[in-house]
Design a protein around this motif. Sequence first.
Motif, PDB file in Angstrom:
ATOM      1  N   PRO A 102      18.126 100.560  80.368  1.00 15.56           N
ATOM      2  CA  PRO A 102      18.848 101.209  79.275  1.00 15.56           C
ATOM      3  C   PRO A 102      19.993 100.389  78.695  1.00 15.56           C
ATOM      4  N   GLY A 103      20.310  99.241  79.312  1.00 13.13           N
ATOM      5  CA  GLY A 103      21.437  98.446  78.853  1.00 13.13           C
ATOM      6  C   GLY A 103      22.658  98.631  79.748  1.00 13.13           C
ATOM      7  N   LEU A 104      23.740  97.965  79.383  1.00 11.40           N
ATOM      8  CA  LEU A 104      24.972  97.987  80.180  1.00 11.40           C
ATOM      9  C   LEU A 104      26.105  98.648  79.407  1.00 11.40           C
ATOM     10  N   ASP A 105      27.021  99.285  80.148  1.00 13.39           N
ATOM     11  CA  ASP A 105      28.216  99.830  79.505  1.00 13.39           C
ATOM     12  C   ASP A 105      29.300  98.759  79.432  1.00 13.39           C
ATOM     13  N   GLU A 106      30.484  99.128  78.979  1.00 13.18           N
ATOM     14  CA  GLU A 106      31.546  98.145  78.774  1.00 13.18           C
ATOM     15  C   GLU A 106      32.071  97.548  80.072  1.00 13.18           C
ATOM     16  N   THR A 107      31.794  98.193  81.216  1.00 11.85           N
ATOM     17  CA  THR A 107      32.230  97.661  82.504  1.00 11.85           C
ATOM     18  C   THR A 107      31.187  96.748  83.140  1.00 11.85           C
ATOM     19  N   GLY A 108      29.998  96.668  82.519  1.00 15.25           N
ATOM     20  CA  GLY A 108      28.921  95.866  83.086  1.00 15.25           C
ATOM     21  C   GLY A 108      27.996  96.646  83.990  1.00 15.25           C
ATOM     22  N   SER A 109      28.202  97.965  84.079  1.00 13.17           N
ATOM     23  CA  SER A 109      27.319  98.812  84.884  1.00 13.17           C
ATOM     24  C   SER A 109      26.133  99.282  84.050  1.00 13.17           C
ATOM     25  N   ASP A 110      25.010  99.555  84.729  1.00  5.23           N
ATOM     26  CA  ASP A 110      23.836 100.063  84.024  1.00  5.23           C
ATOM     27  C   ASP A 110      24.141 101.423  83.391  1.00  5.23           C
ATOM     28  N   LEU A 111      23.681 101.614  82.177  1.00  6.05           N
ATOM     29  CA  LEU A 111      23.775 102.917  81.537  1.00  6.05           C
ATOM     30  C   LEU A 111      22.816 103.902  82.212  1.00  6.05           C
ATOM     31  N   PRO A 112      23.016 105.200  82.033  1.00  2.83           N
ATOM     32  CA  PRO A 112      22.074 106.182  82.589  1.00  2.83           C
ATOM     33  C   PRO A 112      20.702 106.022  81.944  1.00  2.83           C
ATOM     34  N   PRO A 113      19.660 106.561  82.579  1.00  2.00           N
ATOM     35  CA  PRO A 113      18.325 106.523  81.963  1.00  2.00           C
ATOM     36  C   PRO A 113      18.335 107.191  80.590  1.00  2.00           C
TER      37      PRO A 113
END
Length: 206
Positions: A102-113
Amino acid sequence: MPRPSKGSTGLAASDFDKLLADIRACRVCAADMPHEPRPVVQASPTAKILIVGQAPGTRVHASGRPFTDPSGDRLRDWMGVDEAVFYDAAKIAIVPMGFCFPGLDETGSDLPPRKECAPLWQRKIAGELKNVRLTLLVGLHSQRFHLGSQMRKTMTETVREAAEFGPDYLPLPHPSWRNSAWLRKNPWFEAKILPLLRCRIIDLLH
């Protein structure tokens, strides 16, 4: 959430292959993703174990194979299986809540499904896995979807009471290394839940 009836007629092998091909060709979210979709799924009508995880990460997106990352190493260790068994679709199906990274958020963590994925495919494919006798619900998203109102107030409480959801379901925390602190804080998981998990795996695979 009740498991689909195992008594109903399943798809023929060629139709099941078409279902997998349709999933892999899915582009429903393409316009809203930062990269080309690459649905990742592993399944066979003969599988006795179903793993419902979260969504592919960057390494899985690159490989096109589920759990080819440190999370996969930890999950295989929890289950007590090697890669040969884990990637044998005839034994183990892997159907995440979201098939694409799903891509990454601004912290570099995976976004939710992606929210579009589960309503479109989860029940359709799970309903055709007639031989599944154990579904591992890996992480909060899969537990909410499959357990519904049966889920406890928190994921920790749900996992702690894993035996209550048997024999069909066994909830687990996500095996991400980001959860290492959770594992240290909850030693009962290794002491009580992992032996239960491994016993079920041995019963079903041998």
